[in-house]
Each structure stands twice: as structure tokens, then as C-alpha cells.
Design an enzyme around this catalytic site. Structure first.
Site, mmCIF file in Angstrom:
data_model
loop_
_atom_site.group_PDB
_atom_site.id
_atom_site.type_symbol
_atom_site.label_atom_id
_atom_site.label_comp_id
_atom_site.label_asym_id
_atom_site.label_seq_id
_atom_site.Cartn_x
_atom_site.Cartn_y
_atom_site.Cartn_z
ATOM 1 C CE1 TYR A 257 -77.784 53.364 -115.068
ATOM 2 C CE2 TYR A 257 -77.597 52.965 -112.909
ATOM 3 C CZ TYR A 257 -78.039 52.759 -114.003
ATOM 4 O OH TYR A 257 -78.796 51.499 -114.127
ATOM 5 C CG ASP B 140 -79.669 59.967 -108.027
ATOM 6 O OD1 ASP B 140 -79.648 58.976 -106.852
ATOM 7 O OD2 ASP B 140 -80.087 59.131 -109.159
ATOM 8 C CE LYS C 185 -77.110 51.455 -104.939
ATOM 9 N NZ LYS C 185 -76.520 50.747 -106.494
HETATM 10 N N1 HOZ Z 1 -74.943 49.762 -112.058
HETATM 11 C C1 HOZ Z 1 -74.977 49.566 -110.512
HETATM 12 C C2 HOZ Z 1 -73.748 50.207 -110.116
HETATM 13 N N2 HOZ Z 1 -73.429 51.658 -110.421
HETATM 14 C C3 HOZ Z 1 -74.785 48.173 -109.718
HETATM 15 C C4 HOZ Z 1 -74.076 47.163 -110.550
HETATM 16 C C5 HOZ Z 1 -74.358 45.799 -110.101
HETATM 17 O O1 HOZ Z 1 -75.057 45.772 -109.208
HETATM 18 O O2 HOZ Z 1 -73.846 44.951 -110.553
#
Ligand code: HOZ
Length: 426
Positions: A141, A236, A264
């Protein structure tokens, strides 16, 4: 009805699924999200007064734990000077210098999220090579830009559909998917698309189909394939950057990328992303070069202050990484023992302080094995832990994150909760 349930009911009337990011809706674990209101160190507290040991850490950035004093002080001081200028500020220079020093990139551009970092790095790769195709890996992802929502991990895996509606076919068609940990699958795609692939992008540790570390030599093989076929290698590092080591996965696995994306973690919990690489490549970015990318909030001084405070601590105390790794190993070994004793088929994958328990018999080295996990079992596991005060990922296909604030005693508390949960699952 708990206060969290009340809030979730209200949220669902005005927000899709009641959330601002799908996984946290907790749909795949059959419960409602706990609404959090404060935190300290390794702990979070919900609006109903429940306390949890936090194994999410805002999905990774809080390597030092919640509300670390140095980070808080830096943010409060920055806030007093102004929230945003949309102009250069001293802290962004210091941040860029520190990122270059720690990671070995020669130039870096700040953005506001990992999604934005990846989207921009891909544009740069296409602009610099004059090619349009990309290779990504099934189950990896890279945020939610159009070209990356193809066989993607994270919430798309629990949703059961690896692609998103709304992505034009032409766009998706330029994204080719290979199998993680299978360099031969990358070679086949490069050979079938000669002179057309701009970049191979990979999570050096796949962490959005659950944690799947790279097999020895896999990342090096990608480096060699990219060199052979004239494509750029993009790592990434939104999850691994500054977490596995000061220099991220590049340093941890000894592989050099052409472009690296960060997220982040650079903001220490504030919304930040960044991409960087060699001077030659980064000079292709506007205003120096023809690849356009911009943002008013990029390099925001409050976010820079938070990130700088965290990165400075990480830079000056490399012992933090040894400790995170040690605690990760204790947790991994303890969990393995619990599942073995209980006769429950499970794999406990780990890379440093990142872990995932997969409920499957086969070792998980890629997408197919991750998908073979028993999601009903994960649901029981999640809810069992939550009811015992352990706050972990509400999806089989995410990671657990340890932080510097987790104590040895807390690791034992997590293991005790796991033992009781597993007893209920038998
Ligand atoms: N999709 C992100 C984790 N791989 C963030 C999930 C979230 O902040 O709810």
C-alpha cells in the site's frame, strides 16, 4: 450505550462509515471504534475512561511514545510564533539537513502525507525517465493516489477488493503488479515492457498486508533489476523510515534507492510526508526542473518542530533501535510460544519493532499467504485483546507498532492478555 457508541452513531450520520479513514471503522473485527481522547507514553485513554496499552502509535509515527516532553515543548513553542506562513522558515532547512544526514538522500522536498510523497515521487520518476509504467507489488500500500490503488493492501484487503472504483482504466493499466518477495516476477514484467517502466516501488518491509519482511537478497535483486532495465527504484519508507534504523530500511537492509518516500514519522505525529533522492533527480522538481509539485502547508513550522524534536532524539540515541528490536523479539517469541502451546496455527512475523500475527498455517512471505489468514480468528483475537486493555490494529492486514515508551513489564502484560485471549479462542 457507551460514549464511543453514541459518538459513532452520530458520526455515521455525517461522515462516510463514521470515520475519516476506513480501517479505523473496525468493520472487519465486528465492533465499533473506541473514540480516544488522550494519551501518555505507551497508553491511550478512550472517552469512556478505559485505558489501553497502545500497539498502534498513530500507525507508526510515535516511535518515542505519546506526548514525549521534548516534542510537546517544541510544538508549543512553535505554535506561539504562528501556525502557518506559506513561506520559507528556518525549521524546514534544519529538517532537510537532518533528513539528508540521517538517510543519505542528497535533497528532500517536504509534503503533507505519505500519499502525497508517493504521488510526487512517481511523477518525478516518470518525468525523469520519460516512461509511464510503474511496477508495484500486490498487497503493498502506497497511499491512495490513483495509480497506487491497484492490488493494494491495508483497508482494501479487509474490504475484499484490492482495487478502487473511480480510478480510470488507463491509469490503472500503467500500473503493473508483481509478487512481493519474488524478484523473478519483476524481471518478467520488465522484459515484457522494454523501455517503458519508469519505476519499481516497494515497501521494503511490506506492512499493509500485515508485516512481511523481505527475504534476504530480495531488495538487492530489485536494485540490480532497476539498474539493468533503466528503471528507478523507489523505497516507500512511510512505515520503515527512521523506525528500523536511523537510516531506515536503506541502512537496515543495505540497499540504496533512487528515490525514497517518507510519511508521518517525519512529523512525529503531525501530518507530514517527504520525498528525496540524489541531487540530480531532485533538481528535476520545480522551481529548478520541469516536474511540478507544490503545497501551502508543506514544511509547516509546527509540523517541522514536532518532527525535528523526535528525529533529533533518534539521531542522538541509537540505543533506542537496539531496545525496540529487543522488545520486539521478546513479544514475538512470547506470542509464538502461546500459539504453539494452544495448538492454534499462527505466524508471528516481525521486522524490528513491527509485528503481525497471521492466523494461518503457512509462513507468510507474500500476498497469497497473507490472504489465507483466518479472519474470524483475527476478529476474536482483536476483541479479546481490546477487552483486556490492549489496543491493536482492527484488521489482519496491518502492523503492531512498539515504541520506546513500552516497558518490559508492559510486554509481559500484553503476553498475559494474549494468553487469556487465546484460551478463549480454543
Ligand atoms: N490505512 C492506514 C494504515 N495502514 C491508516 C489507517 C487509519 O488511520 O485509520
Amino acid at each position: 450505550m457507551t460514549r464511543s457508541e453514541q459518538l459513532f452513531e452520530a458520526a455515521q450520520k455525517v461522515m462516510p462509515g463514521g470515520v475519516n479513514s476506513p480501517v479505523r471503522a473496525c468493520r472487519s473485527v465486528g465492533t465499533y471504534p473506541r473514540f480516544l481522547q488522550k494519551s501518555k507514553g505507551s497508553r491511550v485513554y478512550d472517552v469512556d475512561g478505559n485505558e489501553y496499552i497502545d500497539l498502534i502509535g498513530s500507525w507508526g509515527p510515535l516511535i518515542l511514545g505519546h506526548c514525549r516532553r521534548e516534542v510537546e515543548d517544541a510544538v508549543l513553542a512553535a505554535v506561539k510564533d504562528g501556525l502557518s506562513f506559506g513561506a520559507p522558515t528556518p525549521s524546514e532547512v534544519e529538517m532537510a539537513e537532518l533528513v539528508c544526514q540521517m538517510t543519505g538522500v542528497e535533497m528532500v522536498r517536504m509534503v503533507n502525507s505519505g500519499t502525497e510523497a508517493v504521488m510526487s515521487a512517481l511523477r518525478l520518476a516518470r518525468g525523469a525517465t520519460g516512461r509511464s509504467k510503474l511496477i508495484k507489488f500486490a498487497g503493498c500500500y502506497h497511499g491512495h493516489s490513483d495509480s497506487m490503488l491497484v492490488k493494494a493492501g491495508s483497508g482494501l484487503m479487509t474490504g475484499g477488493q484490492p482495487d478502487s472504483a473511480g480510478v480510470p482504466a488507463e491509469m490503472a493499466g500503467d500500473t503493473l503488479t508483481a509478487a512481493y518477495n519474488d524478484a523473478a516476477s519483476v524481471r518478467r514484467l520488465l522484459e515484457a515492457n522494454p523501455g517503458q517502466v519508469a519505476a519499481v516501488i516497494v515497501e521494503p518491509v511490506a506492512a499493509n498486508m500485515g508485516v512481511v519482511p523481505p527475504k534476504p537478497g530480495f531488495l538487492q535483486a530489485l536494485r540490480e533489476l532497476c539498474d539493468e532495465f533503466g528503471a528507478l527504484l523507489i523505497l516507500d519508507e512511510v512505515i520503515t523510515g527512521f523506525r528500523l534504523a536511523r537510516g531506515g530500511a536503506q541502512a537496515y537492509y543495505g540497499v540504496k534507492a533512487d528515490l525514497v518516500t517518507y510519511g508521518k514519522i517525519i512529523g512525529g505525529g503531525m501530518p507530514v510526508g517527504a520525498y528525496g533522492g540524489s541531487r540530480k533527480l531532485m533538481e528535476q522538481v520545480a522551481p529548478l526542473g520541469p516536474v511540478y509539485q507544490a503545497g501551502t502547508l508543506s514544511g509547516n513550522p509546527v509540523a517541522m518542530a514536532a518532527g525535528l524534536a523526535q528525529l533529533r532524539i533518534l539521531q542522538n540515541d541509537p540505543q533506542i533501535y537496539a531496545e525496540l528490536d529487543r522488545k520486539g523479539e521478546v513479544l514475538q517469541n512470547g506470542l509464538r510460544e502461546i500459539f504453539r502451546e494452544a495448538g492454534i496455527p499462527a505466524q508471528v512475523n516481525r521486522a524490528g519493532s513491527l509485528l503481525t500475527v497471521f492466523f494461518t498455517e503457512e509462513p507468510v512471505t507474500g500476498y497469497a499467504q497473507a490472504r489465507s489468514s483466518d479472519l474470524e480468528r483475527y476478529k476474536q483475537w482483536y476483541n479479546g485483546l481490546l477487552s483486556r486493555g490492549i489496543y491493536t490494529a482492527p484488521s489482519q492486514f496491518e502492523a503492531m507498532f512498539l515504541c520506546a515508551a513500552h516497558t518490559d513489564q508492559e510486554i509481559q502484560t500484553i503476553l498475559a492478555a494474549a494468553r487469556e485471549t487465546v484460551r478463549d479462542m480454543q
